[in-house]
Design a protein around this motif. Sequence first.
Motif, PDB file in Angstrom:
ATOM      1  N   VAL A   1       0.851  -1.178   0.000  1.00 40.21           N
ATOM      2  CA  VAL A   1       0.000   0.000   0.000  1.00 40.21           C
ATOM      3  C   VAL A   1       0.889   1.231   0.000  1.00 40.21           C
ATOM      4  N   ALA A   2       0.701   2.074  -0.995  1.00 41.74           N
ATOM      5  CA  ALA A   2       1.518   3.271  -1.116  1.00 41.74           C
ATOM      6  C   ALA A   2       1.227   4.245   0.010  1.00 41.74           C
ATOM      7  N   GLN A   3       2.256   4.878   0.476  1.00 38.86           N
ATOM      8  CA  GLN A   3       2.108   5.919   1.486  1.00 38.86           C
ATOM      9  C   GLN A   3       2.317   7.265   0.796  1.00 38.86           C
TER      10      GLN A   3
ATOM     11  N   GLN B   1     -11.982   5.091   9.688  1.00 37.97           N
ATOM     12  CA  GLN B   1     -12.535   4.354   8.558  1.00 37.97           C
ATOM     13  C   GLN B   1     -11.511   3.431   7.898  1.00 37.97           C
ATOM     14  N   ARG B   2     -10.311   3.381   8.457  1.00 39.34           N
ATOM     15  CA  ARG B   2      -9.227   2.541   7.925  1.00 39.34           C
ATOM     16  C   ARG B   2      -8.979   2.834   6.442  1.00 39.34           C
ATOM     17  N   ILE B   3      -8.814   4.094   6.129  1.00 39.99           N
ATOM     18  CA  ILE B   3      -8.526   4.529   4.764  1.00 39.99           C
ATOM     19  C   ILE B   3      -7.012   4.556   4.612  1.00 39.99           C
ATOM     20  N   ASP B   4      -6.492   3.772   3.689  1.00 38.29           N
ATOM     21  CA  ASP B   4      -5.038   3.633   3.575  1.00 38.29           C
ATOM     22  C   ASP B   4      -4.402   4.772   2.779  1.00 38.29           C
ATOM     23  N   GLY B   5      -3.101   4.678   2.622  1.00 41.50           N
ATOM     24  CA  GLY B   5      -2.314   5.722   1.981  1.00 41.50           C
ATOM     25  C   GLY B   5      -2.515   5.863   0.489  1.00 41.50           C
TER      26      GLY B   5
END
Length: 155
Positions: free
Chosen positions: A6-8, A35-39
Amino acid sequence: MTFISVAQTQTETPAVISSHPFWPSIDPEKVRDAQRIDGTVTDSRLVHAVVSAMASVNADLKPFRQEQQAAGINTLADVEAETINEESVLVFSYRRAVYATAHANLIERYRNFDSTAEGNKQADQQDLTADDLYRDARFAIRDILGVTHITVELI
């Protein structure tokens, strides 16, 4: 088993977003965390989704706000309500409505990244999640309005 990195893409913490003084401000980083929305969702895209969600929720609750202000109540936190963890459940419900709406909006916008069969299958699963999030937002709004979650009409 496949590992997907997962890109940051975050560069700096986005500023807290305020709207009408009656409503609580929303911190995009708290939305991301809750909401656990990633990078893969950039800060600017998250802020855009949160602003859009706030506008939508505020519009749905405008008559409620006007009624409260006519009664001399200046903020949602001042409306008489139960508290949990020293926070008004109405303020919690407002945040829940905004968070869920913003997340649903992001899920719908990210559908177009993969057009393979697997991508379409995952997008169909995400549609269910977006629908669930919109339902959660509706429930939170109805909690603020003090109405039930179910509408039944007899034919």
